[in-house]
Design an enzyme around this catalytic site. Sequence first.
Site, short mmCIF file in Angstrom:
data_model
loop_
_atom_site.label_atom_id
_atom_site.label_comp_id
_atom_site.label_asym_id
_atom_site.label_seq_id
_atom_site.Cartn_x
_atom_site.Cartn_y
_atom_site.Cartn_z
N LYS A 92 0.69 -1.13 0.36
CA LYS A 92 -0.41 0.06 -0.56
C LYS A 92 1.10 1.18 -0.47
O LYS A 92 1.66 0.59 0.92
CB LYS A 92 -0.72 -0.47 1.08
CG LYS A 92 -1.92 1.15 1.18
CD LYS A 92 -2.39 0.92 2.52
CE LYS A 92 -3.90 1.92 2.83
NZ LYS A 92 -4.75 1.77 3.90
N SER A 118 -9.92 2.27 2.71
CA SER A 118 -8.72 3.04 2.11
C SER A 118 -7.62 2.16 1.45
O SER A 118 -6.49 2.86 0.42
CB SER A 118 -7.67 3.92 2.89
OG SER A 118 -6.69 3.45 3.75
N SER A 144 -10.11 -0.39 6.91
CA SER A 144 -9.45 -0.23 6.01
C SER A 144 -9.07 -1.30 5.25
O SER A 144 -8.09 -1.62 3.95
CB SER A 144 -8.02 0.81 5.63
OG SER A 144 -8.92 1.86 6.12
#
Length: 456
Positions: free
Chosen positions: A77, A152, A176
Amino acid sequence: MTTRTNSAREIVAEISAGRTNAVETAKAALGRIEAAKPLNAVVTIDPARTLADAAAVDDRLRMGEIMPLAGVPVIVKDNIWVGGWRVTQGSRLFADFIAPRDAIAVERLRKAGAVVVGIGATSEFACKGVTTSQLYGPTRHPLDPALTPGGSSGGPTAAVAAGLVPLAIGTDAGGSSRRPPAHVGVAGFKPSYGAIPYGPGFAEPFFGLSVIAPIASDAADIVLAFEAMAGTDPRDPESAVVVQQAKDIGSQRIAFSPRLGLDVAIDDVVANGLAAAVERLSTAGLHITRRDPVWPSGATEDAIMPLQHADLAALHGDRFRKDPTVFDPDIAKQIERGLSWSGVDVAAALLASTAIANAFAAFFTEVDLLLAPTVPCVAWPLTQLGPDMIGGKPASPRAHAVFTPFVNHARLPAISIPCGTDRRGLPFGLQIIAARGQDRSLLAAAQEIEAILRSA
């Protein structure tokens, strides 16, 4: 756009047996990433660096080294440091930032033989429930490009669901890396706080909440990643040793809470799908009781959100005052709100967080595993922060996120695994939660529950 790639376990077996190698495996992953550009799941690649790292893994194998993740391609990420790579937090403020070193988790993945093949998209500062940013634009759902995978950690999650890689690493401060997996039909694990060391990296806008979270097609691959990354490290004073060994699921006290004890809306297809899944588990021999956590008065996400807003304001408030347009408008609103909170407001949010953690701790003195929804709805249109309606009622922008944040505030481990789909084939997930430190028992139970649900 979903395709099956080999699991991490299969890749390790193939490479370790000499039937393929890390370089060829990395090349194949890079090819899949290139072909899936419209998905916008992977925002940065560095093929030369990736292939050099893969060649180094092949050299280590030739020298006789045994690696539990030998040659496994991984997406990381865009808020986790990968040394020498552009890592931006999805923010124009960090558009040219090159990470000076690996985060401890990435360092451990590399030591285990994993090969970073790209950086996965995140919303700005990982602070939205959808994955879009001014820097990179929106990440799309692998099953329907008009929908969002959530956020996210939408980029890493979509990359796994689309078959670009078998394993990705996200972060989870409020769900997330559980909600996006639920929306696209893969597994996402939030470890106990401190089980995987955090950093070195960016200053964190979720003080004491965020964890490194592996994402994969199933819980068995998540176990491989967790065992490679877990364990205390002196560079992270919050890191902790997870010493408990896995308990047999037959000896565990299992509860099912259809709404996590909250007065919130949930779509009928999700509620009915969860109930059917729990019935299948009961039929398979698991003893499951219906029981809700008991929350303190006023326990809502609104009560704890000042912490996120205030943290963002502390980190970026000065730059916001100079030029708010440099931020995603939704993040700018959060920063502006954070600048308005008083010290008393923030203290009240901390007290609410503590009360939620205490309530969950009390619950897990009498229960070992809790089954609950991961999400109350399936994925929604890409242009919206959340669905218009949930459970037949108008939904606020955060109504899709109601079932995950309390777990972070209690610092518990939780995993989302696929549970069912709606009539369009859009997935939703079953969340399995355990007491802090019981990560291995939770992951063992998740594998057994997966097997039962898949065999039904």
